[in-house]
Design a protein around this motif. Structure first.
Motif, PDB file in Angstrom:
ATOM      1  N   GLY A 253     -21.011 -24.218  77.521  1.00 45.84           N
ATOM      2  CA  GLY A 253     -20.659 -22.880  77.977  1.00 45.84           C
ATOM      3  C   GLY A 253     -19.269 -22.820  78.584  1.00 45.84           C
ATOM      4  N   PRO A 254     -18.993 -23.636  79.622  1.00 44.10           N
ATOM      5  CA  PRO A 254     -17.654 -23.588  80.226  1.00 44.10           C
ATOM      6  C   PRO A 254     -16.529 -23.909  79.244  1.00 44.10           C
ATOM      7  N   VAL A 255     -16.752 -24.880  78.353  1.00 46.83           N
ATOM      8  CA  VAL A 255     -15.708 -25.225  77.389  1.00 46.83           C
ATOM      9  C   VAL A 255     -15.405 -24.030  76.491  1.00 46.83           C
ATOM     10  N   LEU A 256     -16.440 -23.428  75.919  1.00 42.36           N
ATOM     11  CA  LEU A 256     -16.218 -22.326  74.980  1.00 42.36           C
ATOM     12  C   LEU A 256     -15.704 -21.073  75.681  1.00 42.36           C
ATOM     13  N   GLU A 257     -16.122 -20.869  76.919  1.00 42.74           N
ATOM     14  CA  GLU A 257     -15.590 -19.725  77.664  1.00 42.74           C
ATOM     15  C   GLU A 257     -14.104 -19.883  77.948  1.00 42.74           C
ATOM     16  N   SER A 258     -13.653 -21.133  78.065  1.00 44.23           N
ATOM     17  CA  SER A 258     -12.242 -21.383  78.385  1.00 44.23           C
ATOM     18  C   SER A 258     -11.338 -21.252  77.169  1.00 44.23           C
ATOM     19  N   ILE A 259     -11.911 -21.227  75.970  1.00 41.60           N
ATOM     20  CA  ILE A 259     -11.133 -21.104  74.733  1.00 41.60           C
ATOM     21  C   ILE A 259     -11.135 -19.638  74.320  1.00 41.60           C
ATOM     22  N   GLN A 260      -9.958 -19.051  74.213  1.00 40.05           N
ATOM     23  CA  GLN A 260      -9.875 -17.613  73.945  1.00 40.05           C
ATOM     24  C   GLN A 260      -9.866 -17.277  72.457  1.00 40.05           C
ATOM     25  N   ASP A 261      -9.243 -18.104  71.643  1.00 37.24           N
ATOM     26  CA  ASP A 261      -9.113 -17.806  70.221  1.00 37.24           C
ATOM     27  C   ASP A 261     -10.414 -18.109  69.484  1.00 37.24           C
ATOM     28  N   PRO A 262     -11.010 -17.132  68.773  1.00 36.48           N
ATOM     29  CA  PRO A 262     -12.278 -17.379  68.068  1.00 36.48           C
ATOM     30  C   PRO A 262     -12.204 -18.538  67.079  1.00 36.48           C
ATOM     31  N   ALA A 263     -11.093 -18.660  66.362  1.00 36.97           N
ATOM     32  CA  ALA A 263     -10.967 -19.763  65.403  1.00 36.97           C
ATOM     33  C   ALA A 263     -10.930 -21.109  66.116  1.00 36.97           C
ATOM     34  N   ALA A 264     -10.297 -21.137  67.290  1.00 37.07           N
ATOM     35  CA  ALA A 264     -10.233 -22.386  68.053  1.00 37.07           C
ATOM     36  C   ALA A 264     -11.613 -22.765  68.593  1.00 37.07           C
ATOM     37  N   LYS A 265     -12.439 -21.780  68.897  1.00 36.44           N
ATOM     38  CA  LYS A 265     -13.806 -22.079  69.326  1.00 36.44           C
ATOM     39  C   LYS A 265     -14.554 -22.811  68.209  1.00 36.44           C
ATOM     40  N   ILE A 266     -14.402 -22.329  66.973  1.00 32.71           N
ATOM     41  CA  ILE A 266     -15.068 -22.976  65.843  1.00 32.71           C
ATOM     42  C   ILE A 266     -14.502 -24.375  65.635  1.00 32.71           C
ATOM     43  N   ASP A 267     -13.177 -24.529  65.798  1.00 31.78           N
ATOM     44  CA  ASP A 267     -12.565 -25.859  65.700  1.00 31.78           C
ATOM     45  C   ASP A 267     -13.225 -26.825  66.682  1.00 31.78           C
ATOM     46  N   TYR A 268     -13.399 -26.351  67.925  1.00 31.99           N
ATOM     47  CA  TYR A 268     -14.044 -27.212  68.924  1.00 31.99           C
ATOM     48  C   TYR A 268     -15.467 -27.573  68.508  1.00 31.99           C
ATOM     49  N   ALA A 269     -16.233 -26.581  68.081  1.00 33.28           N
ATOM     50  CA  ALA A 269     -17.629 -26.834  67.704  1.00 33.28           C
ATOM     51  C   ALA A 269     -17.726 -27.828  66.549  1.00 33.28           C
ATOM     52  N   LEU A 270     -16.747 -27.786  65.648  1.00 28.69           N
ATOM     53  CA  LEU A 270     -16.741 -28.721  64.521  1.00 28.69           C
ATOM     54  C   LEU A 270     -16.343 -30.129  64.943  1.00 28.69           C
ATOM     55  N   SER A 271     -15.698 -30.251  66.086  1.00 26.78           N
ATOM     56  CA  SER A 271     -15.179 -31.556  66.490  1.00 26.78           C
ATOM     57  C   SER A 271     -16.032 -32.269  67.533  1.00 26.78           C
ATOM     58  N   ASP A 272     -16.867 -31.520  68.264  1.00 26.82           N
ATOM     59  CA  ASP A 272     -17.668 -32.140  69.331  1.00 26.82           C
ATOM     60  C   ASP A 272     -18.950 -32.712  68.733  1.00 26.82           C
ATOM     61  N   PRO A 273     -19.112 -34.043  68.733  1.00 30.70           N
ATOM     62  CA  PRO A 273     -20.306 -34.641  68.117  1.00 30.70           C
ATOM     63  C   PRO A 273     -21.594 -34.331  68.862  1.00 30.70           C
ATOM     64  N   ALA A 274     -21.476 -33.826  70.091  1.00 27.29           N
ATOM     65  CA  ALA A 274     -22.681 -33.522  70.863  1.00 27.29           C
ATOM     66  C   ALA A 274     -23.184 -32.109  70.649  1.00 27.29           C
ATOM     67  N   MET A 275     -22.458 -31.276  69.915  1.00 28.00           N
ATOM     68  CA  MET A 275     -22.955 -29.926  69.648  1.00 28.00           C
ATOM     69  C   MET A 275     -24.320 -30.015  68.977  1.00 28.00           C
ATOM     70  N   PRO A 276     -25.298 -29.245  69.461  1.00 26.66           N
ATOM     71  CA  PRO A 276     -26.676 -29.388  68.959  1.00 26.66           C
ATOM     72  C   PRO A 276     -26.871 -28.761  67.586  1.00 26.66           C
ATOM     73  N   LEU A 277     -26.363 -29.423  66.574  1.00 30.33           N
ATOM     74  CA  LEU A 277     -26.547 -28.969  65.201  1.00 30.33           C
ATOM     75  C   LEU A 277     -27.035 -30.119  64.345  1.00 30.33           C
ATOM     76  N   LEU A 278     -26.220 -31.176  64.255  1.00 32.43           N
ATOM     77  CA  LEU A 278     -26.555 -32.306  63.397  1.00 32.43           C
ATOM     78  C   LEU A 278     -27.887 -32.940  63.797  1.00 32.43           C
ATOM     79  N   GLY A 279     -28.080 -33.172  65.100  1.00 33.98           N
ATOM     80  CA  GLY A 279     -29.310 -33.814  65.549  1.00 33.98           C
ATOM     81  C   GLY A 279     -30.543 -33.000  65.238  1.00 33.98           C
ATOM     82  N   ASP A 280     -30.471 -31.692  65.507  1.00 36.72           N
ATOM     83  CA  ASP A 280     -31.620 -30.824  65.241  1.00 36.72           C
ATOM     84  C   ASP A 280     -31.978 -30.834  63.760  1.00 36.72           C
ATOM     85  N   TYR A 281     -30.965 -30.710  62.911  1.00 37.42           N
ATOM     86  CA  TYR A 281     -31.236 -30.598  61.475  1.00 37.42           C
ATOM     87  C   TYR A 281     -31.646 -31.929  60.856  1.00 37.42           C
ATOM     88  N   GLU A 282     -31.027 -33.009  61.274  1.00 39.42           N
ATOM     89  CA  GLU A 282     -31.426 -34.292  60.690  1.00 39.42           C
ATOM     90  C   GLU A 282     -32.842 -34.673  61.112  1.00 39.42           C
TER      91      GLU A 282
END
Length: 325
Positions: free
Chosen positions: A194-223
């Motif tokens: 939450g704090p990380v994404l709130e601190s990023i203002q550009d929507p495209a940069a938010k997606i960049d962050y989500a694609l780069s953080d290995p702890a984002m809860p996507l890969l683990g849930d789906y695998e």
């Protein structure tokens, strides 16, 4: 007879609220990750509470209970019995643990002394009519007795819900960007994403962050969901099927999905009437609730990066890639 107990695996932001709404309309009470509407919250009769207390409380604690003498104390203690039982089954099913601060705060205490049977009793001794909904489960850490019970009895009935992982990633970004996306505190989302994404203002940069953080809860849930996806004793449904016309889906597809899930749970329902109620703004986790929204937010570079990292999920769950391989 309809299935008495249900286990749902539904990765974060995959439309868990749609499955919840469907199960509530089918008469189930909800325990787990989503916050159910009032009519879907566990609400036990005095008889059910006594049965739980006798089965799972320490004998001395049970003898001290008297609903006629002190009803308030009885209700308070049996509420704690249910909480302890539910947490024990989170451990035994090896699901991603609930970390709502209300459940782990020191003020919650340790509850009454419980019987050791809480760690060995079969799942069939949990209260009937409950749908247990979690985002992921580790099949290698599941209690073997739970798996054996499922194999030998077919209970609980298991449902897997999924969604296009690209829409899931975008929904995670939106969710965590909205004041941490939460009306209650949940870790690590509240502390980190939450704090990380709130601190990023550009929507495209938010997606960049989500694609780069290995702890984002996507890969683990789906695998962790892949094993359930291929299991013959699991009913699979998707956000795209359940969301209906209001979210970019189809009338008939939605009704067919409702009928399929209801039949899996041995219920006969008016699919038209139930489908009309699934897409509801009362779910506080609902943001846009629309299929294919990633196409409006992803740049070509985002699409290429996503497929390089998560393309196997698209292949496995049946979603078409955009980038030629």
């Amino acid at each position: 007879m309809s299935a008495e107990r249900v286990l749902v695996i539904s990765p974060r932001k995959s439309g868990t609220h749609l499955v919840q709404e469907l199960l509530v309309h089918l008469g189930y009470r909800i325990y787990g990750e989503p916050v159910p509407p009032p009519e879907g919250r566990p609400d036990f009769s005095i008889r059910e509470r006594l049965a739980m207390a006798e089965r799972y409380l320490d004998p001395g604690e049970f003898r001290a209970l008297d609903p006629r003498r002190d009803r308030e104390a009885f209700l308070r203690t049996t509420d704690q019995v249910w909480l302890q039982l539910a947490w024990a089954w989170q451990t035994r099913m090896a699901v991603a643990p609930l970390t709502h601060v209300e459940a782990v705060a020191p003020a919650a205490g340790f509850g009454p002394k419980m019987s050791p049977d809480i760690w060995t009793a079969p799942f069939s001794q949990t209260p009937p009519g409950i749908a247990w909904i979690f985002h992921s489960a580790d099949i290698w850490r599941m209690d073997a007795s739970f798996l054996a019970e499922w194999v030998n009895t077919g209970s609980p009935k298991v449902i897997l819900n999924h969604r296009d992982p690209r829409d899931v990633l975008l929904s995670l970004v939106d969710f965590f960007s909205r004041n941490n996306g939460l009306r209650f505190r949940r870790f690590p989302e509240t502390a980190i994403f939450g704090p990380v994404l709130e601190s990023i203002q550009d929507p495209a940069a938010k997606i960049d962050y989500a694609l780069s953080d290995p702890a984002m809860p996507l890969l683990g849930d789906y695998e962790s969901a892949i094993s359930f996806l291929h299991h013959p004793n699991v009913c699979t449904v998707s956000f795209e099927e359940l969301v209906g016309p209001q979210g970019g889906g189809g009338h008939q597809t939605q009704r067919d999905a409702v009928r399929r899930v209801a039949a899996w749970l041995d219920q006969d329902v008016d699919a038209d009437a139930v489908a009309e109620e699934l897409f509801t703004p009362r779910s506080f986790t609902l943001n846009k609730g629309r299929a294919g929204r990633w196409r409006e937010a992803f740049t070509p570079a985002h699409t290429e990066r996503f497929e390089a990292r998560f393309g196997h999920l698209l292949d496995t769950f049946g979603y078409e890639r955009e980038v030629s391989r």
